[in-house]
Design a protein around this motif. Structure first.
Motif, mmCIF file in Angstrom:
data_model
loop_
_atom_site.group_PDB
_atom_site.id
_atom_site.type_symbol
_atom_site.label_atom_id
_atom_site.label_comp_id
_atom_site.label_asym_id
_atom_site.label_seq_id
_atom_site.Cartn_x
_atom_site.Cartn_y
_atom_site.Cartn_z
ATOM 1 N N THR A 242 97.395 -2.516 66.594
ATOM 2 C CA THR A 242 98.810 -2.204 66.392
ATOM 3 C C THR A 242 99.666 -3.450 66.562
ATOM 4 N N GLY A 249 106.534 0.036 63.674
ATOM 5 C CA GLY A 249 105.208 0.063 64.256
ATOM 6 C C GLY A 249 104.139 -0.029 63.174
ATOM 7 N N GLN A 265 96.895 8.836 66.809
ATOM 8 C CA GLN A 265 97.885 9.552 67.623
ATOM 9 C C GLN A 265 98.307 8.727 68.832
ATOM 10 N N GLN A 266 97.335 8.127 69.500
ATOM 11 C CA GLN A 266 97.650 7.285 70.651
ATOM 12 C C GLN A 266 98.514 6.099 70.237
ATOM 13 N N ALA A 267 98.228 5.520 69.079
ATOM 14 C CA ALA A 267 98.995 4.377 68.604
ATOM 15 C C ALA A 267 100.432 4.765 68.287
ATOM 16 N N GLU A 269 102.182 7.279 69.512
ATOM 17 C CA GLU A 269 102.896 7.584 70.761
ATOM 18 C C GLU A 269 103.250 6.311 71.516
ATOM 19 N N SER A 270 102.317 5.358 71.551
ATOM 20 C CA SER A 270 102.570 4.105 72.261
ATOM 21 C C SER A 270 103.677 3.296 71.574
ATOM 22 N N LEU A 271 103.622 3.181 70.252
ATOM 23 C CA LEU A 271 104.628 2.409 69.513
ATOM 24 C C LEU A 271 106.003 3.075 69.581
ATOM 25 N N THR A 272 106.026 4.401 69.600
ATOM 26 C CA THR A 272 107.298 5.118 69.727
ATOM 27 C C THR A 272 107.935 4.810 71.077
ATOM 28 N N THR A 273 107.117 4.786 72.107
ATOM 29 C CA THR A 273 107.613 4.441 73.448
ATOM 30 C C THR A 273 108.180 3.025 73.475
ATOM 31 N N GLN A 274 107.583 2.137 72.663
ATOM 32 C CA GLN A 274 108.030 0.750 72.622
ATOM 33 C C GLN A 274 109.268 0.553 71.742
ATOM 34 N N THR A 328 105.552 13.137 64.807
ATOM 35 C CA THR A 328 106.716 12.277 64.559
ATOM 36 C C THR A 328 107.302 12.569 63.182
#
Length: 435
Positions: A242, A249, A265-267, A269-274, A328
């Motif tokens: 990523t 993202g 899915q993990q990617a 969620e992580s990029l959204t948090t960032q 998303t």
């Protein structure tokens, strides 16, 4: 003397066929004359069939040879034309007249291999028991450790789908689109991805010599050849990476593996948090993989609707729909190129047809077929095309590919990734419009 006598011995069947042919020719001549006379006499002619009783009733004698010839011809018309019947005839001739014995195992392997080729399906193949055992091993314990190359199939032949950065293969000049010609002197030009991966499943430190062919396109049958001597190593290459660029993202997915949906899915969620407000899903050079995972990935972005149709020989296509688990609603761009294939094309088409993403890049490979491997009772297995992928709108993928909405070729001479740059710009533009 024995050899000479064997070759010059009278062949009763051949003589019988020649007599039958002469008798048939004589009868045909007689019938032709009769038909002409009958047509002239009655002005309309008769529909004449080769029936000995009818000819005899007209006073034209029919010899025993002619009757035998006609009977033989009639039998030929109703002869069982199945492969089984034809092979049985030849087997009977050999067992009756030949001085040699049939090697049943060798004959079976050769005939089945040729039978699969005769279908015209470039992916059809017969695996003898040894090859099938290797196939099972490859399918359940697949590893790309070795020479740092990811292989894929095109028309049944293995080609380089991706080369790991920093690998020895990359250093020796191996590129995407290269086909294999030989491995340690063995001709592998017609081998599938499965067979190639098995042959390269060596221990770390083993040496392997590979001759490659670089065609002008994947469809070309010839090209420049070169040979590389490589040392097998264990390469650890992440299947998903990523990046976050100007709130976009970027998710790079190399292959659609058995856990690809979970990784995506993990990617997300992580990029959204960032702070990501839009996404680019990079499927360039992705040779595909699990259809179920492609559908699950699409379901992360599409809450409802058809994601793919699968056409088999049972009639109407089978639809696979979204699971309703969209995580998303952020704008999306799918980035593809000419090496995006199979399940990766299904994923791109699912997001495109559902108007969930803009597709950027080059037209994809067009590998939209499904191969099945079925075991045989007497050993081995056959591989054949059992279905075709269709887009949610029912358009063919195989041989066509997915055409991007925004076309851009590969990077220029200075190494800039123009495709990625345009994909990010498109995603940012979509994000601004969504506000």
């Amino acid at each position: 003397m024995e050899t000479k006598g064997r070759h010059n011995a009278p062949n009763a069947r051949a003589r019988g066929e020649r007599r039958g042919e002469r008798a048939s020719n004589q009868l045909i001549l007689r019938l032709s004359i009769t038909v002409i006379l009958a047509a002239a006499a009655f002005c309309g002619g008769f529909a004449l069939r080769s029936q000995t009783d009818l000819i005899d009733s007209w006073g034209i004698p029919v010899s025993d040879e002619e009757s035998e010839a006609l009977a033989t011809a009639a039998n030929r018309e109703s002869y069982d034309t199945s492969i089984t019947a034809r092979v049985r005839d030849v087997e009977q001739i050999l067992s009756t007249y030949s001085l040699d014995e049939i090697n049943l195992t060798e004959a079976t392997y050769t005939m089945l291999a040729d039978l699969m080729k005769s279908t015209g399906d470039p992916y059809a193949a017969y695996y003898n028991p040894d090859l099938y055992n290797n196939y099972i091993k490859e399918s359940t314990d697949r590893s790309y450790a070795g020479i740092g190359v990811v292989f894929a199939d095109y028309n049944g032949r293995a080609y380089v789908a991706d080369v790991f950065e920093g690998s020895e293969a990359e250093a020796k000049g191996v590129q995407q689109g290269d086909f294999l010609m030989t491995i340690d002197g063995t001709d592998v030009s017609a081998w599938s991805m499965t067979e190639v991966v098995n042959a390269l499943a060596k221990d770390e430190g083993d040496n392997v010599s590979i001759t490659w062919m670089r065609p002008s396109s994947l469809d070309a049958q010839t090209g420049d050849q070169f040979t590389t001597a490589l040392v097998c190593k264990v390469y650890e290459e992440a299947n998903l990476t990523t990046d976050l660029t100007r709130k976009v993202g970027v998710i790079k997915l190399r292959q659609i593996t058995s856990n690809a949906a979970e990784l995506v899915q993990q990617a997300v969620e992580s990029l959204t948090t960032q702070g990501a407000t839009a996404f680019v899903l990079d499927l360039r050079d992705n040779p595909g993989g699990y259809l179920t995972q492609a559908v699950d990935i699409a379901s992360l972005f599409v809450s409802s609707g058809v994601l793919v149709e699968v056409q088999n020989n049972e009639g109407e296509p089978t639809e696979k729909s979204a699971a309703g688990v969209s995580i998303t609603e952020a704008p999306m761009v799918v980035l593809v190129n000419k090496y995006t294939a199979a399940a990766a094309e299904v994923l791109a088409a699912a997001l495109l047809d559902n108007q969930r993403a803009t597709v950027v890049g080059e037209t994809t490979l067009g590998k939209g077929s499904v191969q099945v491997v079925r075991e045989l009772d007497f050993g081995g297995a056959v591989r054949y095309t059992a279905a075709y992928y269709l887009t949610p709108r029912g358009h063919a993928i195989d041989g066509v590919g997915i055409v991007p909405q925004v076309t851009v070729v590969t990077g220029d001479a200075d190494g800039a990734d123009e495709q990625m740059a345009l994909a990010v710009d498109t995603a940012r533009s979509l994000a601004k419009k969504a506000k």
